[in-house]
Each structure stands twice: as structure tokens, then as C-alpha cells.
Motif scaffolding. Structure first.
Motif, mmCIF file in Angstrom:
data_model
loop_
_atom_site.group_PDB
_atom_site.id
_atom_site.type_symbol
_atom_site.label_atom_id
_atom_site.label_comp_id
_atom_site.label_asym_id
_atom_site.label_seq_id
_atom_site.Cartn_x
_atom_site.Cartn_y
_atom_site.Cartn_z
ATOM 1 N N GLY A 33 0.891 -1.204 -0.115
ATOM 2 C CA GLY A 33 -0.121 0.090 0.014
ATOM 3 C C GLY A 33 0.910 1.102 -0.073
ATOM 4 N N TYR A 34 2.170 1.209 -0.201
ATOM 5 C CA TYR A 34 2.893 2.284 -0.018
ATOM 6 C C TYR A 34 3.789 2.513 -1.525
ATOM 7 C CZ TYR A 34 2.160 2.672 4.880
ATOM 8 O OH TYR A 34 1.607 2.810 6.094
ATOM 9 N N GLN A 35 4.127 3.549 -1.911
ATOM 10 C CA GLN A 35 5.251 3.982 -2.779
ATOM 11 C C GLN A 35 6.298 4.969 -2.259
ATOM 12 O OE1 GLN A 35 2.500 5.472 -5.617
ATOM 13 N NE2 GLN A 35 2.639 3.689 -7.156
ATOM 14 N N VAL A 36 7.373 4.519 -2.212
ATOM 15 C CA VAL A 36 8.507 5.197 -1.442
ATOM 16 C C VAL A 36 9.399 5.781 -2.611
ATOM 17 C CG1 VAL A 36 10.276 5.210 0.385
ATOM 18 C CG2 VAL A 36 8.377 3.617 0.706
ATOM 19 N N THR A 37 9.404 7.024 -2.682
ATOM 20 C CA THR A 37 10.243 7.863 -3.581
ATOM 21 C C THR A 37 11.021 8.669 -2.722
ATOM 22 O OG1 THR A 37 10.277 8.867 -5.821
ATOM 23 C CG2 THR A 37 8.569 9.529 -4.049
ATOM 24 N N ILE A 81 17.756 14.992 -12.470
ATOM 25 C CA ILE A 81 16.710 15.696 -11.588
ATOM 26 C C ILE A 81 15.302 15.803 -12.319
ATOM 27 C CG2 ILE A 81 16.215 18.025 -10.418
ATOM 28 C CD1 ILE A 81 18.806 18.465 -9.597
ATOM 29 N N GLN A 82 15.292 16.390 -13.481
ATOM 30 C CA GLN A 82 14.027 16.454 -14.346
ATOM 31 C C GLN A 82 13.299 15.006 -14.134
ATOM 32 O OE1 GLN A 82 12.559 19.252 -15.839
ATOM 33 N NE2 GLN A 82 13.960 20.664 -15.531
ATOM 34 N N LYS A 83 14.176 13.835 -14.382
ATOM 35 C CA LYS A 83 13.619 12.700 -14.554
ATOM 36 C C LYS A 83 13.116 12.293 -13.040
ATOM 37 C CE LYS A 83 14.750 7.829 -15.276
ATOM 38 N NZ LYS A 83 15.856 6.689 -15.467
ATOM 39 N N GLN A 84 13.532 12.264 -12.011
ATOM 40 C CA GLN A 84 13.183 12.083 -10.842
ATOM 41 C C GLN A 84 11.960 12.735 -10.340
ATOM 42 O OE1 GLN A 84 13.976 9.333 -9.133
ATOM 43 N NE2 GLN A 84 12.601 9.880 -7.201
ATOM 44 N N PHE A 85 12.050 14.166 -10.733
ATOM 45 C CA PHE A 85 10.610 14.785 -10.550
ATOM 46 C C PHE A 85 9.423 14.457 -10.999
ATOM 47 C CE2 PHE A 85 7.972 18.514 -11.588
ATOM 48 C CZ PHE A 85 7.585 18.996 -10.279
ATOM 49 N N HIS A 86 9.649 14.037 -12.446
ATOM 50 C CA HIS A 86 8.708 13.587 -13.272
ATOM 51 C C HIS A 86 7.939 12.339 -12.482
ATOM 52 C CE1 HIS A 86 6.170 12.805 -16.419
ATOM 53 N NE2 HIS A 86 6.335 11.487 -16.738
ATOM 54 N N VAL A 87 9.009 11.389 -11.895
ATOM 55 C CA VAL A 87 8.419 10.234 -11.252
ATOM 56 C C VAL A 87 7.551 10.609 -10.175
ATOM 57 C CG1 VAL A 87 9.194 8.230 -9.815
ATOM 58 C CG2 VAL A 87 10.288 8.840 -11.990
ATOM 59 N N ILE A 88 8.250 11.483 -9.228
ATOM 60 C CA ILE A 88 7.282 12.168 -8.130
ATOM 61 C C ILE A 88 6.023 12.687 -8.468
ATOM 62 C CG2 ILE A 88 7.380 13.832 -6.127
ATOM 63 C CD1 ILE A 88 10.408 13.346 -6.182
ATOM 64 N N GLN A 112 11.358 19.551 0.617
ATOM 65 C CA GLN A 112 10.370 18.692 0.165
ATOM 66 C C GLN A 112 9.029 19.401 -0.104
ATOM 67 O OE1 GLN A 112 12.315 16.317 0.134
ATOM 68 N NE2 GLN A 112 11.200 14.761 1.064
ATOM 69 N N ARG A 113 8.794 20.644 0.561
ATOM 70 C CA ARG A 113 7.516 21.603 0.357
ATOM 71 C C ARG A 113 7.577 22.127 -1.201
ATOM 72 N NH1 ARG A 113 4.102 23.784 4.202
ATOM 73 N NH2 ARG A 113 4.502 22.674 6.243
ATOM 74 N N TRP A 114 8.865 22.622 -1.676
ATOM 75 C CA TRP A 114 8.974 23.036 -2.800
ATOM 76 C C TRP A 114 8.494 21.918 -3.856
ATOM 77 C CZ3 TRP A 114 13.957 26.411 -2.807
ATOM 78 C CH2 TRP A 114 13.678 27.561 -2.298
ATOM 79 N N VAL A 115 8.974 20.762 -3.699
ATOM 80 C CA VAL A 115 8.847 19.649 -4.464
ATOM 81 C C VAL A 115 7.137 19.354 -4.768
ATOM 82 C CG1 VAL A 115 9.048 17.235 -5.025
ATOM 83 C CG2 VAL A 115 10.985 18.502 -4.698
ATOM 84 N N MET A 116 6.622 19.323 -3.473
ATOM 85 C CA MET A 116 5.188 18.942 -3.554
ATOM 86 C C MET A 116 4.386 20.072 -3.978
ATOM 87 S SD MET A 116 4.568 17.119 0.123
ATOM 88 C CE MET A 116 5.837 18.249 1.198
ATOM 89 N N GLN A 117 4.925 21.488 -3.969
ATOM 90 C CA GLN A 117 4.143 22.536 -4.611
ATOM 91 C C GLN A 117 4.389 22.546 -6.152
ATOM 92 O OE1 GLN A 117 5.580 26.297 -2.851
ATOM 93 N NE2 GLN A 117 5.189 25.632 -0.880
ATOM 94 N N LYS A 118 5.608 22.334 -6.522
ATOM 95 C CA LYS A 118 5.721 22.310 -8.178
ATOM 96 C C LYS A 118 5.032 21.185 -8.605
ATOM 97 C CE LYS A 118 7.719 24.537 -11.233
ATOM 98 N NZ LYS A 118 7.069 25.840 -11.519
ATOM 99 N N ALA A 119 4.901 19.868 -7.869
ATOM 100 C CA ALA A 119 4.182 18.846 -8.430
ATOM 101 C C ALA A 119 2.699 18.782 -8.260
ATOM 102 C CB ALA A 119 4.486 17.693 -7.771
ATOM 103 N N LEU A 120 2.249 20.132 -7.696
ATOM 104 C CA LEU A 120 0.480 20.222 -7.488
ATOM 105 C C LEU A 120 0.162 19.263 -6.706
ATOM 106 C CD1 LEU A 120 -0.040 21.479 -11.328
ATOM 107 C CD2 LEU A 120 0.558 22.931 -9.383
ATOM 108 N N CYS A 121 0.929 18.926 -5.705
ATOM 109 C CA CYS A 121 0.193 18.000 -4.646
ATOM 110 C C CYS A 121 -1.109 18.376 -3.975
ATOM 111 C CB CYS A 121 1.107 17.659 -3.492
ATOM 112 S SG CYS A 121 0.457 16.511 -2.260
#
Length: 639
Positions: A33-37, A81-88, A112-121
Motif C-alpha cells: 500500500g506504499y510507494q516510497v520515492t 533531477i528532471q527525470k526524478q521530479f517527473h516520477v514524483i 520537500q515542500r517546494w517539490v510538492m508545490q511544483k508537483a501540484l500535490c
């Protein structure tokens, strides 16, 4: 599906193992039930000046100050970085919940907050907050996940720091480079970097301008013990000689003996700065080296979270202490006596009021294996200091003996260790393998009040010494206390509020000064280069180079983190400060070639040596040296 984002792949693997996620995918691990990135370093950062306004791409005084209406972030321009961000981004799009497993500190929260903001979490976010990476700590952390909103002020402090560094660094660097850089040199200015450089430059100028002065000390040897004249230093040889002649022919009388018994506590547990200081003193490790080593020990699960600025433990750690002591099996001879009885719980170690996000650096209780030689040395420091804090206090006896010769008073102090207590933890190892207590105190023979006898007085010529150059150890302490060097732990704690930089960033600041050729190292000493000295002399604005003023800004950032100060107020003040600095420098009528900007240094050749006071300075190819170098004077001053 619950998506967990760790700070790096190795931490993600540890978390996935505990959560039962075992299927490896491209950029994440899945199961149960988890996906760990994971992220690695700064996946996102603030936009560059030209990304706010195209005209800001060109460096021009007319474009300053550059103050964006609203700051924006971007994914860094790197294929990995671009590739890993696309995974997230893809995982978050279908997540039911996200768990922020980032580094449990201000910078980790921001990344982590910046990544979540940019990924539109858009789904609910929980926060994992742990102080070690052991299986037990991870399980306990997931059983007590916190809501992301509890860490909003931590994020705002990190964001304010990043924006503040951008505003000051971008504007001041362009401003000084355009105004004074003579079109050939970038003059890099930083909110913490520049006042740190100023500490080194100002100390160096103190040393260079120091004029040694002679003084004389009267001492006498009675019963193989050196007594010093209570009067202290004599400013003239005539005065000293008069006293010497007065005491030369008469007997020495012991007039008083006082003995006080007391105790000494074990040295405090380590925070990051004190560990960096100790490693620099003992092993000559740089601050950056120590940070990397203790970070590695944390990731190997043998020590707790390293980027801390407290030397205390919280009360909830106390029940875990016996298991931690049992776990460090290589120290069984030292831990066995402790485990035989009840462990002490004192305010010198346990104080909830002195612990915020994390406690002091201690072992986790995981038995260390496969450590490098440097890791073993640092772990040994952490382990021994931890063990020592549960040993009894060291019992001492301090004796002061007063003497008199023809009404001239003398005295000597000595200390005797009655019960070593915690000192046995730091016993030296002799060549034959036996342990030997470190002898660092002077013990006195048994004197009796009223006794007398012959003595041998001497008058010695001495010279005042210049201040010592900064080492990384003393510079770290100066950064921690905004330039005020203090030995008292309680006072140092009070000054930490106004320290410059954070424990986690000070090593990087020092490394930046090396990379920009503002400082260099001579043995352990930090020496400012000509470029570094000139930069500080050019800067007239105290706001840019004063450790004390920068410390006040750091205090406000800490208040933002605690929710005691609004981030918008901090940034408004910073914008006003940057605007004022730009106006003042633009109004400066000095020119790059002016002597006031680049004052010629007077030649030191033929001047008295500031170290020994006996020789004179000789000019070499790159530095001045003392004419007494053959007799051991090591003074050296680069041009």
C-alpha cells in the motif's frame, strides 16, 4: 496508495524496508500500500533574476535593486533531477496521501515542500519526524505521523531564509561588482558569508597592527614549586629588579594555605558545532569533513540526527538509555558499572525546555560495523561523551598556597583529583595497552603554614602576544555567538540565539570562502587573502559585514520558526535594507582606483616581530618572516 518522499535513495530504502515495500521500480519502491520515492539535494530552487524580468539578465546598476513582486520556484535544469521530479509528480497525481519523510529540519522541510508545490500535490500530507534511522525509530515515527500544518512556521522560516539570501546575495554581489570590481572580478557578497569573512579579516588586521610590549614577571622556586609574585606584571625592568633584589637574600615564608573541595561535571553532550570544534582540535578535520562523517554515521544508523544546536536530551529518551548503553558493546568495560545500578537523571543532561525539534547527538544503540577510520574516531568521541554524562562527577581539591619574602607576596594554585568519576571514560591508552588517567592538573607538595626556607627568585622578560588567528574551531564558535568568544557554556547558550548561520550551514559557508579564494589555510590557521581583505575594506555598510547585526537577523529567522515573528515582516525589513544599501553604494563617489578603496600597506620590513618581540621582520618572496627563525620563532605574514 500512500506516497512517501524521503530525502535520498538510501533513506528511502530504509523506510521501504520497514513499511514492507519490496518491489523496486524506476525512481521508487512499491508494496504493502506504499510507494516510497526520494529527492536528492535541491530538486527545486528560486527563479533566476532574468526569469522574473528579462531585462535583469544584464548586469546594470540601473536595474538595482531587483525585488520581485512574488518569488517563484523552478525544477533545476538537470536531466537526472528532471527525470526524478517527473516520477514524483506522476506518483502524487494518483496518491491518496503523501508522507513527507524529508530531513527533519528547516532545509529538509523547504526542499520537500517546494517539490510538492511544483508537483501540484492536492491530497492530505503527513510529516514523519524522527531523530534516527533505526528500524525502531522509523516504526515509532510512522505510528505518530503529524499533520503537515504543524510545520508551517518551520517552512516559512526556511522560505524566508532562501528569499533573504537571494535578495541580499543577488543585489549586493551585482552592486559591488559593478561599482568596484573594475570589470574583471566578481565580488561575491552573502548574508552570512560576508560577516564571517569580516571576522577573519578584522582578526588578521588586529594581528598585523599589534605592537608587542615588554613586561617582566617575578617568580621564585621554593621546594621545587614555582610561586608567582601576587603583584603580577612589572611594566619596567627597573621596578622588577628592585623587587628581585628585595627578595633575593631573605627566606621564603608560607603565610596561608586554603583548600576547597568541589566537583566538575562531564563535558556536555555534542551538538553539531561542538562536535565540529572538537574534531578540528583533535584531528584537524574541517567543519565540512566532520559534517559529512557524522551524516554518514547517522545514515548508518549508529548515531542520531546530526544537524542540531542543543546539547540536551528530552525526558522521553531516559527510559531508552540502558538499551543504548547495552548496544555499544565495544565500550562494555565502561558501560557495565552504569548498568549495574540506576542511571542518574540530571538537568545537565535532560531538559525538555532546551530541546525543540531534536535532541543532542548520541549513539542509537546499534552496534557499529564497517566504519571507516575517520568514522570510528568521530563515533568514539560521541560514544565516550554520552557514557561520561552518566558517570559520577569528578571530585577535586583546589589548594592555594600564599607566601611572603620581605613583605613581597607570592602565591601558587594546584588541583588534586580526589575521585576521577567521569574522567575514567577519557583515560589515555599507554603503549602496553593499560589505561592511564590523563594527567592535566598540577598537584602541590604538602606545605605547612609558618614553614620557611631558602628559595630561588628570577625576573623574566616577557612580551605581550597578538591575538591568535582563527582556526575552524574558533571561527565556528565565533559564528555561533556572533563574534563573541566565550568559554562559559551557559553564556554560550544565551548567545546562540544571535549566532550567524545555522549549525547545518556554517561548514558550507567556510567552504565557500575557500572556493572564492577569500581565505586560505596555513596549518590550522585561517588566513584572509588579499582579495578577501580588500573586499571587506571596500564594504562600508555595517549591515553587510557586522556579525552582530547579521546575528539579529538570524534571531528573527529563529522567531519565525517558532511562530513568534511573521515571515512577511522579516521580508519587508530585508527588502527595505537591500533598497537602502543599493542607494548608499550608488551614491558613493569613490572610484575603483582610489587609495581609500585600496589603501597601500606600509612595509613591515625592519619592524619588531609581533610574536617573539626580539627579532625584526625580513621580507621574503611572498611573506615576512622573523630574523629569529633560527632560534625557533615561527612568525610568518603573507603580503
Amino acid at each position: 496508495m500512500i506516497v512517501c518522499i524521503a530525502e535520498k535513495p538510501s533513506v528511502a530504502r530504509d523506510i521501504a524496508e520497514v513499511l514492507g515495500a519490496k518491489t523496486r521500480k524506476d525512481g521508487y519502491i512499491e508494496g504493502n500500500g506504499y510507494q516510497v520515492t526520494w529527492t536528492f539535494g535541491h530538486l527545486c530552487g528560486l527563479l533566476e533574476p532574468h526569469e522574473y524580468a528579462p531585462e535583469w539578465k544584464a548586469w546594470a546598476l540601473s536595474h538595482l535593486p531587483m525585488i520581485p513582486q512574488r518569488f517563484g520556484i523552478k525544477v533545476m535544469n538537470d536531466s537526472g533531477i528532471q527525470k526524478q521530479f517527473h516520477v514524483i509528480e506522476t506518483l502524487m497525481a494518483s496518491a491518496d496521501e503523501v508522507v513527507n519523510c524529508g530531513d527533519a529540519g528547516q532545509e529538509g522541510e523547504l526542499i520537500q515542500r517546494w517539490v510538492m508545490q511544483k508537483a501540484l500535490c492536492k491530497c492530505p500530507v503527513k510529516r514523519l519526524w524522527i531523530s534516527s534511522l533505526t528500524e525502531e525509530a522509523i516504526r515509532e515515527g510512522f505510528s505518530k505521523l503529524k499533520d503537515q500544518s504543524q510545520f508551517q512556521s518551520l517552512y516559512e522560516a526556511g522560505l524566508s531564509r532562501a528569499i533573504g539570501d537571494w535578495l541580499l546575495g543577488m543585489n549586493a554581489t551585482r552592486l559591488y561588482t559593478l561599482k568596484y570590481g573594475k570589470n574583471r572580478q566578481v565580488l561575491s557578497i552573502g548574508r552570512v558569508q560576508t560577516p564571517t569573512l569580516a571576522l577573519i579579516v578584522n582578526r588578521q588586521l588586529e594581528i598585523e597592527n599589534f605592537k608587542p610590549e615588554a613586561y617582566w614577571e617575578l617568580k621564585t622556586v621554593y621546594r621545587d614549586t614555582i610561586f608567582s609574585a601576587s603583584k603580577g606584571r612589572f611594566s619596567s625592568v627597573e621596578e622588577g629588579t628592585n623587587f628581585l633584589e628585595t627578595v633575593r637574600t631573605a627566606d621564603f615564608f608560607v603565610t596561608d594555605i586554603t583548600t576547597k573541595k568541589g566537583t566538575e561535571s562531564a563535558p556536555r553532550l555534542f551538538d553539531l558545532t561542538s562536535l565540529q570544534v572538537e574534531c578540528n582540535k583533535k584531528f584537524a578535520y574541517s567543519a565540512d569533513e566532520t559534517l559529512k562523517i557524522i551524516q554518514s554515521l547517522y545514515e548508518k544508523k549508529v548515531t542520531t540526527y546530526p544537524r542540531v544546536d542543543t546539547t540536551y536530551l528530552s525526558d522521553d529518551i531516559y527510559p531508552k538509555i540502558p538499551d543504548i548503553l547495552k548496544g555499544i558493546k565495544d565500550y562494555e568495560l565502561l558501560t557495565k558499572p552504569l548498568l549495574a545500578g540506576k542511571l542518574p537523571k540530571t538537568k545537565k543532561v535532560f531538559d525538555n525546555a532546551k530541546v525543540t525539534d531534536h535532541h543532542a547527538i548520541i549513539p542509537t544503540g546499534v552496534h557499529p560495523t564497517a566504519l571507516t577510520d575517520t568514522e570510528k574516531k568521530v563515533f568514539d568521541l560521541v560514544a565516550r561523551r554520552f557514557i561520561a554524562n552518566f558517570y559520577p562527577e569528578c571530585k577535586i581539591s583546589t589548594t592555594t598556597v600564599l607566601g611572603e619574602v620581605e613583605k613581597v607576596e607570592f602565591k601558587v594554585n594546584g588541583k588534586q583529583i580526589l575521585d576521577p568519576g567521569w574522567r575514567v571514560v577519557f583515560a589515555k591508552i599507554k603503549n602496553d595497552g593499560d589505561e592511564q588517567e590523563e594527567e592535566d592538573e598540577k598537584t602541590l607538595p604538602l606545605f605547612e603554614k609558618g614553614e620557611s626556607g631558602p628559595h630561588e627568585p628570577t625576573l623574566a622578560e616577557k612580551w605581550t602576544s597578538p591575538p591568535k588567528p582563527y582556526t575552524e574551531a574558533t571561527l565556528l564558535r565565533a559564528m555561533e555567538t556572533a563574534g563573541k568568544l566565550v568559554d562559559n557554556d551557559e553564556l554560550r547558550d544565551a548567545l546562540k540565539e544571535n549566532g550567524i548561520g545555522r549549525p547545518s550551514t556554517r561548514a558550507a559557508i567556510i567552504e565557500t570562502l575557500f572556493k572564492r579564494d577569500y581565505i586560505r589555510k596555513e596549518k590550522k590557521n585561517l588566513i584572509a587573502t588579499t582579495t578577501g581583505v580588500e573586499l571587506i575594506q571596500i564594504i562600508q555598510e555595517d549591515l553587510l559585514k557586522s556579525a552582530e547585526l547579521t546575528g539579529l537577523w538570524e534571531k528573527k529567522l529563529r522567531q519565525v520558526e517558532k511562530g513568534e515573528y511573521l515571515a512577511k515582516d522579516f521580508l519587508a525589513e530585508l527588502k527595505a535594507m537591500v533598497t537602502e544599501i543599493v542607494f548608499n553604494v550608488k551614491s558613493d563617489n569613490r572610484r575603483p582606483g582610489d587609495a581609500a578603496l585600496h589603501p597601500a600597506k606600509p612595509s613591515l620590513e625592519g619592524t619588531p616581530c609581533p610574536l617573539c618581540g626580539k627579532g625584526t621582520l625580513l621580507k621574503g618572496n611572498t611573506a615576512y618572516g622573523c630574523s629569529e627563525w633560527k632560534t625557533g620563532c615561527t612568525y610568518r605574514q603573507a603580503f
